[in-house]
Design a protein around this motif. Structure first.
Motif, mmCIF file in Angstrom:
data_model
loop_
_atom_site.group_PDB
_atom_site.id
_atom_site.type_symbol
_atom_site.label_atom_id
_atom_site.label_comp_id
_atom_site.label_asym_id
_atom_site.label_seq_id
_atom_site.Cartn_x
_atom_site.Cartn_y
_atom_site.Cartn_z
ATOM 1 N N LEU A 1 0.695 -1.231 0.058
ATOM 2 C CA LEU A 1 0.085 0.121 0.161
ATOM 3 C C LEU A 1 0.717 1.443 -0.035
ATOM 4 O O LEU A 1 0.552 2.364 -0.769
ATOM 5 C CB LEU A 1 -0.875 0.016 1.133
ATOM 6 C CG LEU A 1 -1.928 1.349 1.131
ATOM 7 C CD1 LEU A 1 -2.901 1.315 -0.011
ATOM 8 C CD2 LEU A 1 -2.584 1.110 2.704
ATOM 9 N N ALA A 2 2.227 1.229 0.881
ATOM 10 C CA ALA A 2 2.857 2.521 0.718
ATOM 11 C C ALA A 2 3.391 2.787 -0.545
ATOM 12 O O ALA A 2 3.379 3.815 -1.138
ATOM 13 C CB ALA A 2 4.103 2.227 1.661
ATOM 14 N N GLY A 3 3.702 1.846 -1.446
ATOM 15 C CA GLY A 3 4.233 2.192 -2.764
ATOM 16 C C GLY A 3 3.017 2.677 -3.728
ATOM 17 O O GLY A 3 3.329 3.652 -4.624
ATOM 18 N N ARG A 4 1.894 2.191 -3.448
ATOM 19 C CA ARG A 4 0.822 2.710 -4.484
ATOM 20 C C ARG A 4 0.345 3.986 -3.881
ATOM 21 O O ARG A 4 0.142 4.945 -4.647
ATOM 22 C CB ARG A 4 -0.706 1.824 -4.036
ATOM 23 C CG ARG A 4 -0.422 0.469 -4.858
ATOM 24 C CD ARG A 4 -1.845 -0.383 -4.751
ATOM 25 N NE ARG A 4 -2.195 -0.913 -3.542
ATOM 26 C CZ ARG A 4 -1.719 -1.919 -2.725
ATOM 27 N NH1 ARG A 4 -0.962 -2.686 -3.505
ATOM 28 N NH2 ARG A 4 -2.333 -2.382 -1.787
ATOM 29 N N ILE A 5 0.496 4.652 -2.588
ATOM 30 C CA ILE A 5 0.204 5.819 -2.243
ATOM 31 C C ILE A 5 1.280 6.834 -2.662
ATOM 32 O O ILE A 5 0.898 7.888 -2.985
ATOM 33 C CB ILE A 5 0.096 5.924 -0.569
ATOM 34 C CG1 ILE A 5 -1.042 5.093 0.061
ATOM 35 C CG2 ILE A 5 -0.128 7.164 -0.343
ATOM 36 C CD1 ILE A 5 -1.216 4.936 1.416
ATOM 37 N N ASN A 6 2.471 6.192 -2.788
ATOM 38 C CA ASN A 6 3.557 7.304 -3.113
ATOM 39 C C ASN A 6 3.234 7.664 -4.499
ATOM 40 O O ASN A 6 3.500 8.439 -5.223
ATOM 41 C CB ASN A 6 4.870 6.684 -2.764
ATOM 42 C CG ASN A 6 5.259 6.873 -1.649
ATOM 43 O OD1 ASN A 6 5.578 8.054 -0.974
ATOM 44 N ND2 ASN A 6 5.830 5.617 -0.826
ATOM 45 N N MET A 7 2.954 6.563 -5.574
ATOM 46 C CA MET A 7 2.685 6.704 -6.757
ATOM 47 C C MET A 7 1.544 7.605 -7.139
ATOM 48 O O MET A 7 1.376 8.474 -7.802
ATOM 49 C CB MET A 7 2.580 5.344 -7.615
ATOM 50 C CG MET A 7 3.790 4.626 -7.645
ATOM 51 S SD MET A 7 4.841 5.582 -8.808
ATOM 52 C CE MET A 7 5.826 3.943 -9.639
ATOM 53 N N ALA A 8 0.366 7.552 -6.263
ATOM 54 C CA ALA A 8 -0.736 8.097 -6.241
ATOM 55 C C ALA A 8 -0.293 9.667 -5.987
ATOM 56 O O ALA A 8 -1.018 10.508 -6.603
ATOM 57 C CB ALA A 8 -1.706 7.653 -5.521
ATOM 58 N N SER A 9 0.421 9.795 -5.137
ATOM 59 C CA SER A 9 0.817 11.336 -4.497
ATOM 60 C C SER A 9 1.548 11.947 -5.927
ATOM 61 O O SER A 9 1.257 13.046 -5.964
ATOM 62 C CB SER A 9 1.534 11.299 -3.367
ATOM 63 O OG SER A 9 0.971 11.039 -2.309
ATOM 64 N N MET A 10 2.413 11.307 -6.498
ATOM 65 C CA MET A 10 3.230 11.799 -7.639
ATOM 66 C C MET A 10 2.060 12.107 -8.690
ATOM 67 O O MET A 10 2.336 13.138 -9.409
ATOM 68 C CB MET A 10 4.369 10.814 -8.137
ATOM 69 C CG MET A 10 5.363 10.616 -6.966
ATOM 70 S SD MET A 10 6.490 9.451 -7.451
ATOM 71 C CE MET A 10 7.609 10.241 -8.798
ATOM 72 N N ALA A 11 1.114 11.209 -8.808
ATOM 73 C CA ALA A 11 0.229 11.357 -10.111
ATOM 74 C C ALA A 11 -0.751 12.512 -9.858
ATOM 75 O O ALA A 11 -0.824 13.562 -10.570
ATOM 76 C CB ALA A 11 -0.663 10.243 -10.238
ATOM 77 N N ALA A 12 -1.056 12.802 -8.523
ATOM 78 C CA ALA A 12 -1.538 13.991 -8.061
ATOM 79 C C ALA A 12 -1.017 15.337 -8.427
ATOM 80 O O ALA A 12 -1.350 16.178 -8.855
ATOM 81 C CB ALA A 12 -2.164 13.944 -6.591
ATOM 82 N N ALA A 13 0.632 15.166 -8.317
ATOM 83 C CA ALA A 13 1.151 16.602 -8.534
ATOM 84 C C ALA A 13 1.486 16.711 -9.995
ATOM 85 O O ALA A 13 1.417 17.903 -10.366
ATOM 86 C CB ALA A 13 2.599 16.292 -7.861
#
Length: 230
Positions: free
Chosen positions: A52-64
């Motif tokens: 889940l941590a990896g998915r959240i990090n990628m999602a945060s980058m996508a939002a940026a």
């Protein structure tokens, strides 16, 4: 003191390059498509994350990436340009790069996120040096380091420290990313005279562009070292 009208603003280091140069619009459009493409790429690759941590990090980058897209959309609208048709002209080159560098593993996705995006930023920031201050500030804001990608360094370094096989495999992958990035950058410049004119309109512009591709090799080497891939 009377402010200089935006359409007359020039970069003192590149006299004659005005804010209304058509290459500025083209650069904003190219960047805008790049941000949208990156958003979809990151959301797709988030599914490859092992936790889940990896998915959240990628999602945060996508939002940026989408936030940056909105900045470029607004900048284009201020210039009276419709962002969708403007950026669609760059779809072919950027989609071709992503098609040729589709990661097959989570670690490849991480390396592409870190190395591939940094190579793109090098390309755009090089052109930004030829821009008037107002346009350059937009480009630099869009490409500003968000800090999200730092999790990539820790995860990749841990993986390659534990496995020489992974280190060699990812080093080859990283070099492939460099080659494709340079090829696609050259295609973009070859197909869009406005961007080339934007760069070469500065004193020593053509020479600086030639030197830029050499510098890409050196900065890429530094990033590989940071990831433990050198």
């Amino acid at each position: 003191m009377t402010a200089t009208p935006p359409d007359q603003t020039v970069n003192p280091l590149t006299p004659g390059v005005s804010i209304d140069h058509p290459g500025v619009t083209e650069l904003f459009a190219l960047l805008a498509y790049g941000e949208v493409a990156a958003f979809y790429r990151l959301t797709d690759e988030a599914r490859m994350a092992p936790n889940l941590a990896g998915r959240i990090n990628m999602a945060s980058m996508a939002a940026a990436e989408m936030y940056h897209y909105e900045m470029l959309r607004d900048a284009l609208e201020r210039r009276g340009v419709d962002v969708v048709p403007a950026m669609t002209r760059y779809a072919s080159a950027l989609e071709n790069y992503h098609r040729l560098t589709t990661p097959s593993t989570w670690l490849e996705a991480l390396v592409k996120t870190y190395v591939g995006d940094a190579l793109a930023a090098d390309f755009y920031l090089e052109i930004a040096d030829a821009l008037p201050a107002e346009a350059a500030s937009v480009v630099r804001a869009v490409l500003s380091e968000t800090g999200h990608s730092q999790f990539v360094v820790a995860e990749v370094k841990a993986a390659v420290t534990a496995s020489d096989k992974q280190r060699h495999r990812l080093a080859l992958w990283s070099r492939r990313l460099l080659g494709e990035a340079i090829t696609q950058a050259q295609f973009v410049l070859a197909d869009h005279d406005e961007l080339v004119d934007l760069v070469v309109s500065s004193p020593d512009g053509l020479g600086r562009l030639t030197e830029f591709f050499d510098r890409l090799q050196r900065t890429h080497g530094a990033r590989m070292q940071e990831l433990g891939l050198a």
